[in-house]
Design a protein around this motif. Structure first.
Motif, PDB file in Angstrom:
ATOM      1  N   ARG A  81       0.842  -1.213   0.000  1.00 18.78           N
ATOM      2  CA  ARG A  81       0.000   0.000   0.000  1.00 18.78           C
ATOM      3  C   ARG A  81       0.870   1.254   0.000  1.00 18.78           C
ATOM      4  O   ARG A  81       0.555   2.230  -0.688  1.00 18.78           O
ATOM      5  CB  ARG A  81      -0.957   0.000   1.189  1.00 18.78           C
ATOM      6  N   LEU A  83       3.850   1.563  -1.269  1.00 21.69           N
ATOM      7  CA  LEU A  83       4.417   1.675  -2.606  1.00 21.69           C
ATOM      8  C   LEU A  83       3.387   2.206  -3.585  1.00 21.69           C
ATOM      9  O   LEU A  83       3.689   3.078  -4.403  1.00 21.69           O
ATOM     10  CB  LEU A  83       4.948   0.324  -3.066  1.00 21.69           C
ATOM     11  N   ASP A  84       2.161   1.717  -3.517  1.00 16.29           N
ATOM     12  CA  ASP A  84       1.102   2.204  -4.395  1.00 16.29           C
ATOM     13  C   ASP A  84       0.851   3.689  -4.172  1.00 16.29           C
ATOM     14  O   ASP A  84       0.668   4.450  -5.123  1.00 16.29           O
ATOM     15  CB  ASP A  84      -0.195   1.420  -4.177  1.00 16.29           C
ATOM     16  N   THR A  85       0.856   4.122  -2.920  1.00 15.16           N
ATOM     17  CA  THR A  85       0.649   5.535  -2.598  1.00 15.16           C
ATOM     18  C   THR A  85       1.790   6.378  -3.148  1.00 15.16           C
ATOM     19  O   THR A  85       1.567   7.448  -3.716  1.00 15.16           O
ATOM     20  CB  THR A  85       0.543   5.717  -1.061  1.00 15.16           C
ATOM     21  N   GLU A  86       3.009   5.905  -2.999  1.00 14.40           N
ATOM     22  CA  GLU A  86       4.178   6.621  -3.514  1.00 14.40           C
ATOM     23  C   GLU A  86       4.120   6.747  -5.033  1.00 14.40           C
ATOM     24  O   GLU A  86       4.373   7.806  -5.587  1.00 14.40           O
ATOM     25  CB  GLU A  86       5.455   5.901  -3.092  1.00 14.40           C
ATOM     26  N   LYS A  87       3.762   5.666  -5.707  1.00 15.52           N
ATOM     27  CA  LYS A  87       3.650   5.697  -7.164  1.00 15.52           C
ATOM     28  C   LYS A  87       2.577   6.691  -7.604  1.00 15.52           C
ATOM     29  O   LYS A  87       2.760   7.432  -8.553  1.00 15.52           O
ATOM     30  CB  LYS A  87       3.332   4.304  -7.707  1.00 15.52           C
ATOM     31  N   ALA A  88       1.454   6.706  -6.907  1.00 20.12           N
ATOM     32  CA  ALA A  88       0.363   7.617  -7.244  1.00 20.12           C
ATOM     33  C   ALA A  88       0.785   9.065  -7.039  1.00 20.12           C
ATOM     34  O   ALA A  88       0.369   9.949  -7.784  1.00 20.12           O
ATOM     35  CB  ALA A  88      -0.887   7.295  -6.413  1.00 20.12           C
ATOM     36  N   VAL A  90       3.714  10.419  -7.509  1.00 20.86           N
ATOM     37  CA  VAL A  90       4.671  10.921  -8.497  1.00 20.86           C
ATOM     38  C   VAL A  90       4.122  10.889  -9.914  1.00 20.86           C
ATOM     39  O   VAL A  90       4.768  11.375 -10.831  1.00 20.86           O
ATOM     40  CB  VAL A  90       6.009  10.145  -8.435  1.00 20.86           C
ATOM     41  N   ARG A  91       2.943  10.360 -10.113  1.00 17.71           N
ATOM     42  CA  ARG A  91       2.357  10.346 -11.462  1.00 17.71           C
ATOM     43  C   ARG A  91       1.909  11.755 -11.850  1.00 17.71           C
ATOM     44  O   ARG A  91       1.351  12.479 -11.043  1.00 17.71           O
ATOM     45  CB  ARG A  91       1.156   9.404 -11.518  1.00 17.71           C
TER      46      ARG A  91
END
Length: 92
Positions: A81, A83-88, A90-91
């Motif tokens: 979770r 990692l998913d938040t971090e990816k979101a 920086v998009r």
């Protein structure tokens, strides 16, 4: 034959973590998080507040931790979770 402990006296997991508390990249301006599951991790739990860090135990609530996870699976899900938040974040 008895195996000799290869760890030097005076060293533990906390001394290892303190070695990474470096003001240089990649550690600068980061908040350390430590997750441990046994009594040898308690030395790190004790120093995390001094590093403005967070400690989490797995399987039992250890003294001095911010919180705990019931099982290793819960740790993996939490990290996914994050990692998913971090990816979101920086998009574009």
């Amino acid at each position: 034959m008895r195996l000799r402990n290869s760890k030097h006296s005076g060293f533990n997991k906390a001394t290892g973590v303190l070695e990474t508390d470096d003001p240089h990249e990649p550690f600068r301006a980061r908040r350390p998080i430590f997750i441990g599951d046994d009594v040898t991790d308690e030395t790190v739990f004790a120093i995390m507040p001094d590093l403005d860090g967070l400690a989490f135990s797995v399987g039992r609530r250890a003294q001095g931790v911010a919180d705990h996870f019931d099982e290793p699976r819960d740790v993996r899900e939490w990290l996914a979770r994050l990692l998913d938040t971090e990816k979101a974040a920086v998009r574009p």
